[in-house]
Design a protein around this motif. Structure first.
Motif, PDB file in Angstrom:
ATOM      1  N   GLY A  84      22.144   7.975   4.087  1.00 31.12           N
ATOM      2  CA  GLY A  84      22.302   6.535   4.215  1.00 31.12           C
ATOM      3  C   GLY A  84      21.842   5.790   2.993  1.00 31.12           C
ATOM      4  N   LYS A  85      21.143   6.481   2.108  1.00 31.87           N
ATOM      5  CA  LYS A  85      20.621   5.869   0.873  1.00 31.87           C
ATOM      6  C   LYS A  85      19.998   4.496   1.132  1.00 31.87           C
ATOM      7  CE  LYS A  85      22.420   8.964  -2.065  1.00 31.87           C
ATOM      8  NZ  LYS A  85      21.503   9.780  -2.857  1.00 31.87           N
ATOM      9  N   PRO A  86      18.945   4.436   1.971  1.00 38.03           N
ATOM     10  CA  PRO A  86      18.349   3.113   2.269  1.00 38.03           C
ATOM     11  C   PRO A  86      17.678   2.507   1.035  1.00 38.03           C
ATOM     12  CG  PRO A  86      16.981   4.842   3.149  1.00 38.03           C
ATOM     13  CD  PRO A  86      18.203   5.532   2.619  1.00 38.03           C
ATOM     14  N   LYS A  87      17.671   1.179   1.027  1.00 40.16           N
ATOM     15  CA  LYS A  87      17.030   0.447  -0.069  1.00 40.16           C
ATOM     16  C   LYS A  87      15.531   0.695  -0.060  1.00 40.16           C
ATOM     17  CE  LYS A  87      20.271  -3.428   0.085  1.00 40.16           C
ATOM     18  NZ  LYS A  87      20.490  -4.738   0.746  1.00 40.16           N
ATOM     19  N   LEU A  88      14.971   0.676  -1.258  1.00 41.86           N
ATOM     20  CA  LEU A  88      13.515   0.823  -1.387  1.00 41.86           C
ATOM     21  C   LEU A  88      12.928  -0.510  -1.858  1.00 41.86           C
ATOM     22  CD1 LEU A  88      13.343   4.294  -3.133  1.00 41.86           C
ATOM     23  CD2 LEU A  88      12.270   3.729  -0.940  1.00 41.86           C
ATOM     24  N   TYR A  89      11.817  -0.881  -1.271  1.00 43.20           N
ATOM     25  CA  TYR A  89      11.163  -2.143  -1.634  1.00 43.20           C
ATOM     26  C   TYR A  89       9.816  -1.892  -2.297  1.00 43.20           C
ATOM     27  CZ  TYR A  89      14.638  -4.308   1.364  1.00 43.20           C
ATOM     28  OH  TYR A  89      15.814  -4.722   1.915  1.00 43.20           O
ATOM     29  N   TYR A 104       0.801  -1.225   0.000  1.00 43.53           N
ATOM     30  CA  TYR A 104       0.000   0.000   0.000  1.00 43.53           C
ATOM     31  C   TYR A 104       0.838   1.282   0.000  1.00 43.53           C
ATOM     32  CZ  TYR A 104      -4.438  -2.425   0.558  1.00 43.53           C
ATOM     33  OH  TYR A 104      -5.556  -3.194   0.342  1.00 43.53           O
ATOM     34  N   ASN A 105       2.127   1.186   0.270  1.00 45.57           N
ATOM     35  CA  ASN A 105       2.926   2.397   0.392  1.00 45.57           C
ATOM     36  C   ASN A 105       4.144   2.411  -0.513  1.00 45.57           C
ATOM     37  OD1 ASN A 105       1.560   3.632   2.931  1.00 45.57           O
ATOM     38  ND2 ASN A 105       1.947   1.486   3.447  1.00 45.57           N
ATOM     39  N   GLN A 106       4.253   1.437  -1.413  1.00 52.86           N
ATOM     40  CA  GLN A 106       5.475   1.273  -2.169  1.00 52.86           C
ATOM     41  C   GLN A 106       5.829   2.482  -3.024  1.00 52.86           C
ATOM     42  OE1 GLN A 106       5.063  -1.935  -5.129  1.00 52.86           O
ATOM     43  NE2 GLN A 106       3.009  -2.146  -4.302  1.00 52.86           N
ATOM     44  N   PRO A 107       7.127   2.707  -3.249  1.00 57.44           N
ATOM     45  CA  PRO A 107       8.230   1.968  -2.650  1.00 57.44           C
ATOM     46  C   PRO A 107       8.508   2.465  -1.234  1.00 57.44           C
ATOM     47  CG  PRO A 107       9.099   3.657  -4.096  1.00 57.44           C
ATOM     48  CD  PRO A 107       7.608   3.770  -4.142  1.00 57.44           C
ATOM     49  N   VAL A 108       8.915   1.560  -0.371  1.00 63.15           N
ATOM     50  CA  VAL A 108       9.174   1.937   1.024  1.00 63.15           C
ATOM     51  C   VAL A 108      10.550   1.449   1.491  1.00 63.15           C
ATOM     52  CG1 VAL A 108       6.794   2.021   1.822  1.00 63.15           C
ATOM     53  CG2 VAL A 108       8.020  -0.157   1.852  1.00 63.15           C
ATOM     54  N   LEU A 155      10.328 -12.325   2.436  1.00 67.90           N
ATOM     55  CA  LEU A 155       9.439 -11.879   1.360  1.00 67.90           C
ATOM     56  C   LEU A 155      10.209 -11.705   0.052  1.00 67.90           C
ATOM     57  CD1 LEU A 155       7.219  -9.286   3.291  1.00 67.90           C
ATOM     58  CD2 LEU A 155       6.491 -11.495   2.377  1.00 67.90           C
ATOM     59  N   VAL A 156      11.477 -11.265   0.182  1.00 64.93           N
ATOM     60  CA  VAL A 156      12.321 -11.141  -1.004  1.00 64.93           C
ATOM     61  C   VAL A 156      12.622 -12.536  -1.551  1.00 64.93           C
ATOM     62  CG1 VAL A 156      14.609 -10.451  -1.849  1.00 64.93           C
ATOM     63  CG2 VAL A 156      13.322  -8.917  -0.351  1.00 64.93           C
ATOM     64  N   GLU A 157      12.938 -13.466  -0.631  1.00 68.76           N
ATOM     65  CA  GLU A 157      13.226 -14.846  -1.044  1.00 68.76           C
ATOM     66  C   GLU A 157      12.051 -15.486  -1.765  1.00 68.76           C
ATOM     67  OE1 GLU A 157      14.382 -17.041   2.398  1.00 68.76           O
ATOM     68  OE2 GLU A 157      16.407 -16.180   2.399  1.00 68.76           O
ATOM     69  N   ARG A 158      10.851 -15.177  -1.291  1.00 65.44           N
ATOM     70  CA  ARG A 158       9.668 -15.754  -1.917  1.00 65.44           C
ATOM     71  C   ARG A 158       9.238 -14.977  -3.141  1.00 65.44           C
ATOM     72  NH1 ARG A 158       5.935 -19.063   1.926  1.00 65.44           N
ATOM     73  NH2 ARG A 158       5.335 -19.710  -0.159  1.00 65.44           N
ATOM     74  N   ASN A 159      10.049 -13.979  -3.464  1.00 65.85           N
ATOM     75  CA  ASN A 159       9.813 -13.198  -4.666  1.00 65.85           C
ATOM     76  C   ASN A 159       8.485 -12.449  -4.637  1.00 65.85           C
ATOM     77  OD1 ASN A 159      10.440 -12.177  -7.168  1.00 65.85           O
ATOM     78  ND2 ASN A 159       9.563 -13.922  -8.287  1.00 65.85           N
ATOM     79  N   LEU A 160       8.078 -12.060  -3.448  1.00 71.51           N
ATOM     80  CA  LEU A 160       6.846 -11.265  -3.360  1.00 71.51           C
ATOM     81  C   LEU A 160       7.164  -9.779  -3.359  1.00 71.51           C
ATOM     82  CD1 LEU A 160       4.949 -13.424  -0.727  1.00 71.51           C
ATOM     83  CD2 LEU A 160       4.338 -13.156  -3.138  1.00 71.51           C
ATOM     84  N   ILE A 161       8.364  -9.438  -2.873  1.00 72.86           N
ATOM     85  CA  ILE A 161       8.819  -8.052  -2.935  1.00 72.86           C
ATOM     86  C   ILE A 161      10.252  -8.053  -3.468  1.00 72.86           C
ATOM     87  CG2 ILE A 161       7.356  -7.305  -1.013  1.00 72.86           C
ATOM     88  CD1 ILE A 161       9.903  -7.169   0.713  1.00 72.86           C
ATOM     89  N   GLU A 162      10.680  -6.889  -3.907  1.00 65.97           N
ATOM     90  CA  GLU A 162      12.058  -6.787  -4.405  1.00 65.97           C
ATOM     91  C   GLU A 162      12.599  -5.375  -4.178  1.00 65.97           C
ATOM     92  OE1 GLU A 162      11.896  -7.469  -8.642  1.00 65.97           O
ATOM     93  OE2 GLU A 162      10.232  -6.060  -8.883  1.00 65.97           O
ATOM     94  N   GLU A 163      13.916  -5.251  -4.237  1.00 67.46           N
ATOM     95  CA  GLU A 163      14.540  -3.931  -4.150  1.00 67.46           C
ATOM     96  C   GLU A 163      14.337  -3.216  -5.470  1.00 67.46           C
ATOM     97  OE1 GLU A 163      18.285  -5.762  -1.756  1.00 67.46           O
ATOM     98  OE2 GLU A 163      18.671  -4.015  -3.064  1.00 67.46           O
ATOM     99  N   VAL A 164      13.943  -1.965  -5.379  1.00 68.13           N
ATOM    100  CA  VAL A 164      13.708  -1.229  -6.621  1.00 68.13           C
ATOM    101  C   VAL A 164      14.556   0.038  -6.702  1.00 68.13           C
ATOM    102  CG1 VAL A 164      11.417  -2.109  -7.111  1.00 68.13           C
ATOM    103  CG2 VAL A 164      11.681  -0.142  -5.577  1.00 68.13           C
ATOM    104  N   GLY A 165      15.541   0.141  -5.830  1.00 65.03           N
ATOM    105  CA  GLY A 165      16.388   1.335  -5.866  1.00 65.03           C
ATOM    106  C   GLY A 165      16.724   1.787  -4.463  1.00 65.03           C
ATOM    107  N   ARG A 166      17.198   3.034  -4.367  1.00 61.52           N
ATOM    108  CA  ARG A 166      17.552   3.549  -3.048  1.00 61.52           C
ATOM    109  C   ARG A 166      16.929   4.919  -2.837  1.00 61.52           C
ATOM    110  NH1 ARG A 166      21.604   0.952  -0.202  1.00 61.52           N
ATOM    111  NH2 ARG A 166      22.432  -0.885  -1.293  1.00 61.52           N
ATOM    112  N   ASP A 167      16.562   5.161  -1.601  1.00 56.54           N
ATOM    113  CA  ASP A 167      15.929   6.426  -1.276  1.00 56.54           C
ATOM    114  C   ASP A 167      16.979   7.527  -1.265  1.00 56.54           C
ATOM    115  OD1 ASP A 167      13.760   7.990  -0.690  1.00 56.54           O
ATOM    116  OD2 ASP A 167      13.946   7.729   1.476  1.00 56.54           O
ATOM    117  N   ASP A 168      16.553   8.735  -1.600  1.00 57.58           N
ATOM    118  CA  ASP A 168      17.487   9.850  -1.699  1.00 57.58           C
ATOM    119  C   ASP A 168      17.604  10.560  -0.350  1.00 57.58           C
ATOM    120  OD1 ASP A 168      19.319  11.287  -3.007  1.00 57.58           O
ATOM    121  OD2 ASP A 168      17.894  12.672  -3.953  1.00 57.58           O
ATOM    122  N   THR A 169      17.784   9.794   0.688  1.00 54.12           N
ATOM    123  CA  THR A 169      17.929  10.386   2.021  1.00 54.12           C
ATOM    124  C   THR A 169      19.252   9.897   2.586  1.00 54.12           C
ATOM    125  OG1 THR A 169      16.683   8.514   2.887  1.00 54.12           O
ATOM    126  CG2 THR A 169      15.460  10.561   2.506  1.00 54.12           C
TER     127      THR A 169
END
Lengths: 183, 263, 183
Positions: free
Chosen positions: A142-147, A102-106, A126-140
């Motif tokens: 620490g550049k956290p990963k976005l899912y 509901y909030n992607q990317p997060v 969830l990544v292993e089950r291929n239900l979510i994936e990394e789609v980039g990094r947030d521009d904040t």
């Protein structure tokens, strides 16, 4: 019981109940015929099983007889052994997946803020089950990963696109007092 | 009837499961109409049976004795002359309850026979041992529902809200606590002013001795005291010392504390 | 494979290999028909086994299916000397079982009220023979255990479901309010 039919009926019951091979002698004894006659009956019976709509066949093994399933039906029989493991999601996984959906990317931080608990492990699953994936990094910092959710996510939930997520009605979204009122 | 019953009275000692079982045996043996049980005879036979059991030193289950008492009670009621024979409603057959119980029991005794017959027949059916079929474990599709996903979202938001609102409640509590502290500071100031002395702000609220919060609260208390007319304030120079003088021209004599707004 | 005959052949092989009951769902899945169609096929098949010269029959037990020898052939099967005939139950056990069957789920107290005697031991025996089982607790003081019949009960007594229990004939209780005959 004396007719051929009745004899065949008895033989089927005997062989079925035994499971193991039953010797010609034993069959002859029980049906009350001599061995020669019994042999003829058995040979006819083998033919009959083979040429009628039966799932089972009669085999002669070393002067003994045994019922078994027809080998060409093996593919069906093997399916009996199939144990379908119906898999569900844990409540933790569902919860995390709903925040992503509901909030992607997060970011992970966002998920953890909402859930109030560390969500490292559940995200990994969830990544292993291929239900979510990394789609980039947030521009904040620490550049956290976005899912975000995957196509597999859409498939298992039966959505054709993310627009099909069941809508959250405004009145269902609980209100959060943003500012602490200073009275 | 009596003779027929006594003839049948030669009881063979069977292992009766319970009083109903025994009563039933007697009823069937004597070919008695269950709806019209001759209580006197049945009671007699029943008691005969119990004493035979006693003679054989058999354990008599308490249920048998309870039934004996019931039978004797029914018997005595039947023997008592009816006090008001005119009132039909009162002439309830004392055997009724027993008959109902016996009929209920009879029903299941008959089913028991049906079950026994079926059991006997079907014990003739033989089954086959399973073939050894190797297990193939397949990881099945996920079983998920969009509605659960939605419900989870709402739940987690609800929890988040509760948590956040809880934080804001805590903040509110802290502030309320500070308000009390303001009241106490005002009270303290009023105490000083009673002595009729001019007060020096920096002396009362000493930076070295007190926290910033306390000093700030003290300042608020000072303003409050002035506002309610208990003191006059004077600051000769900007950023200079603040002086507080008791107000000699108070409007009334009411307790100044009541004038402090109660939050 | 798609014709009725072929389907029946597969089903016979499945049931033979399984030995144990196979659920309607599982059969439907393997033969590739929906449950409704499969049910029709199975019902026809039960009839077919019954009315042709077969030593085995098809039984429906609690929405599952199982092959077994026709009970009337028992005398012959017994002569194999390999199958053991189970012992019957005591009259008390049948009595208790019928109370459970017709009133399930029931508490021990209910059974004892009807039988007029302590039924602890007989209940335990029925549980041991897997004819009845605990299915929960009654919502009354003391939370007494509730008993119901098992699938094994259906098998042992030749029922396909509880609906087949012979109907309870409600014995009419005549008015016993009339004049009391003093005997």
């Amino acid at each position: 019981m004396s007719s051929i039919n009745d004899t065949e009926v008895i033989i089927e019951a005997l062989l079925f109940a035994s499971g193991d091979p039953v010797s010609l002698e034993r069959i002859a004894e029980i049906i009350g015929h001599d061995k020669k006659t019994t042999k003829v009956i058995m040979t006819n019976l083998i033919y009959k099983y083979q040429n009628t709509s039966r799932g089972i066949m009669l085999r002669e093994i070393d002067n003994a007889y045994q019922l078994c399933t027809k080998p060409e039906l093996d593919e069906y029989v093997q399916q009996l052994g199939t144990v379908r493991r119906k898999q569900g999601l844990t409540p933790q996984a569902y919860e995390t997946l709903s925040i992503v959906a509901y909030n992607q990317p997060v970011t992970r931080a966002y998920i953890e803020q909402i859930r109030g608990v560390n969500s490292d492990g559940v995200l990994l699953k969830l990544v292993e089950r291929n239900l979510i994936e990394e789609v980039g990094r947030d521009d904040t910092p620490g550049k956290p990963k976005l899912y975000a959710t995957t196509e597999e996510f859409l498939r298992v939930f039966g959505f054709s696109s993310l627009k099909e997520l069941p809508p959250l009605e405004m009145n269902e979204i609980p209100e959060v007092y943003e500012n602490v009122p200073l009275d | 009837m009596k003779s027929a019953l006594t003839d049948a009275c030669t009881l063979k000692l069977e292992n009766f499961e319970g009083p109903f079982d025994l009563l039933f045996y007697l009823i069937e043996k004597n070919q008695i109409d269950i709806y019209d049980i001759p209580i006197l005879e049945i009671t007699e036979q029943y008691l005969d049976y119990l004493s035979a059991m006693q003679e054989l030193d058999l354990d008599i289950a308490s249920e048998f004795l309870v039934m004996a008492a019931t039978l004797l009670h029914i018997k005595s009621r039947l023997l008592l002359p009816n006090k008001e024979p005119q009132l039909e409603e009162d002439t309830v057959d004392p055997r009724e309850e027993l008959i109902i119980k016996l009929l209920e029991y009879k029903k299941y005794k008959e089913y028991a026979k049906i079950l026994a017959v079926r059991d006997e027949k079907w014990r003739g059916a033989h089954y086959k041992l399973p073939e050894a079929i190797p297990d193939i474990i397949t990881e099945n599709e996920l079983e998920v529902s969009p509605e659960t996903l939605r419900a989870c979202m709402i739940d987690v938001l609800q929890r988040y809200r509760d948590k956040m609102n809880d934080v804001s409640k805590k903040m509110k509590r802290i502030l309320n606590h500070e308000k009390v502290s303001l009241r106490s500071k005002v009270k303290e100031l009023l105490g000083f002013l009673k002595n009729g002395v001019k007060l020096c702000f920096s002396k009362i609220y000493n930076k070295r001795k007190m926290s910033r919060l306390e000093i700030a609260t003290g300042f608020l208390a000072t303003l409050e005291v002035v506002r309610i007319g208990q003191a006059l304030i004077d600051q000769p120079a900007a950023f200079g010392e603040i002086y507080l003088t008791p107000n000699k021209h108070k409007k009334n004599d009411t307790d100044p504390m009541t004038l402090i707004e109660d939050e």
